[in-house]
Design a protein around this motif. Structure first.
Motif, short mmCIF file in Angstrom:
data_model
loop_
_atom_site.label_atom_id
_atom_site.label_comp_id
_atom_site.label_asym_id
_atom_site.label_seq_id
_atom_site.Cartn_x
_atom_site.Cartn_y
_atom_site.Cartn_z
N GLU A 235 34.34 33.09 36.95
CA GLU A 235 35.15 33.49 35.80
C GLU A 235 34.96 34.96 35.47
O GLU A 235 35.92 35.67 35.16
N GLN A 236 33.70 35.46 35.57
CA GLN A 236 33.43 36.84 35.23
C GLN A 236 34.01 37.80 36.27
O GLN A 236 34.48 38.89 35.93
N LEU A 237 34.02 37.40 37.55
CA LEU A 237 34.52 38.27 38.61
C LEU A 237 36.00 38.04 38.90
O LEU A 237 36.61 38.81 39.67
N GLY A 238 36.57 37.00 38.34
CA GLY A 238 37.99 36.74 38.56
C GLY A 238 38.28 36.18 39.93
O GLY A 238 39.35 36.44 40.49
N ILE A 239 37.38 35.42 40.47
CA ILE A 239 37.58 34.79 41.77
C ILE A 239 37.28 33.31 41.63
O ILE A 239 36.81 32.85 40.58
N SER A 240 37.54 32.53 42.70
CA SER A 240 37.33 31.10 42.63
C SER A 240 35.85 30.75 42.79
O SER A 240 35.07 31.51 43.38
#
Length: 264
Positions: A235-240
């Protein structure tokens, strides 16, 4: 007719005249007669042995135990003394008894192992302190005063003072002075840090972690140092989350392979 050999003068005023008894002991074969004479000689010299034991009364050992050790030294002196050499018995007995007492202190009284040199320093410091206490009132003698009186260096005096506290050990379960709640020395002792076992591993992987790309380093830091879940990292890095899982697995495999390769 043989000439009677006169007994030598003893430096002790109340020393028994046992010169003739020692000559008889040397000539008698083993047996009851010799044993009886030997016991009589030992008994005659016991007062001297007890006086020698009294010189060591201030060293922390009971006088009764010192008397027994001195008596043992006296028996050894009687058994080993050779009157044919012409020396007075006490000239042989005194160092024998004194040596037995000192050996007792060295072998049985020290709780901690202290080198012989330090034991000697302790005795010199103790004697000097006792002497100075008669002239210095209201305080303990200083290191410099003890060193001057005993003709020692201040460093040796400090070593002797430390040895004064090493004669016996304090039980770990003993309550500490001034403690009101039963606080003992064992309560103040730490335990082995379990993280010590991982120090080598951490040092081994540190260069490999530093060589990773910045994003991979950040992911490993958040997962293993910040204790973040994979979902929160994603969520923090914007990836799955699946991508985070693959990156963590790949980074760990790469670091492990590099460390194993370097240690091979």
């Amino acid at each position: 007719m043989p000439t009677r050999v006169s007994a030598k003068h003893h430096p002790h005023d109340d020393a028994p005249d046992t010169a003739e008894d020692f000559r008889r002991l040397a000539s008698l074969p083993p047996g009851p007669q010799r044993d009886t004479l030997r016991e009589r000689v030992v008994e005659a010299w016991l007062p001297m042995a007890e006086r020698l034991a009294g010189r060591f009364r201030s060293r922390g050992e009971s006088y009764e135990d010192l008397r027994q050790v001195a008596a043992l030294g006296l028996v050894k002196a009687v058994d080993r003394y050779d009157p044919a050499r012409g020396n007075a018995f006490e000239s042989y007995a005194v160092p024998t008894i004194t040596g037995e007492i000192k050996r007792h202190f060295r072998d049985h009284m020290w709780t901690l192992h202290v080198p012989r040199r330090v034991q000697d320093l302790r005795n010199r410091v103790r004697i000097a302190t006792q002497d100075l206490s008669q002239t210095v009132s209201g305080r303990r003698p200083t290191v410099a005063e003890i060193a001057e009186h005993a003709e020692m260096s201040e460093e040796d005096v400090r070593a002797g003072l430390e040895a004064l506290e090493s004669f016996s050990a304090l039980s770990l379960d003993a309550e500490l002075p001034g403690s009101e709640d039963g606080y003992s020395l064992s309560d103040a002792l730490g335990s082995a840090d379990p993280a010590l076992e991982t120090v080598v591993d951490r040092e081994a992987v540190a260069p490999q972690l530093a060589a990773l790309p910045e994003r991979e380093r950040a992911i490993l830091y958040m997962r293993f140092f910040a204790d973040m879940t994979q979902s929160r990292i994603a969520e923090q890095l914007g990836i799955s989350q699946m991508h985070v899982s693959r990156l963590i697995s790949r980074c760990c495999d790469r670091v492990r392979e590099q460390v194993m390769r370097e240690s091979a």
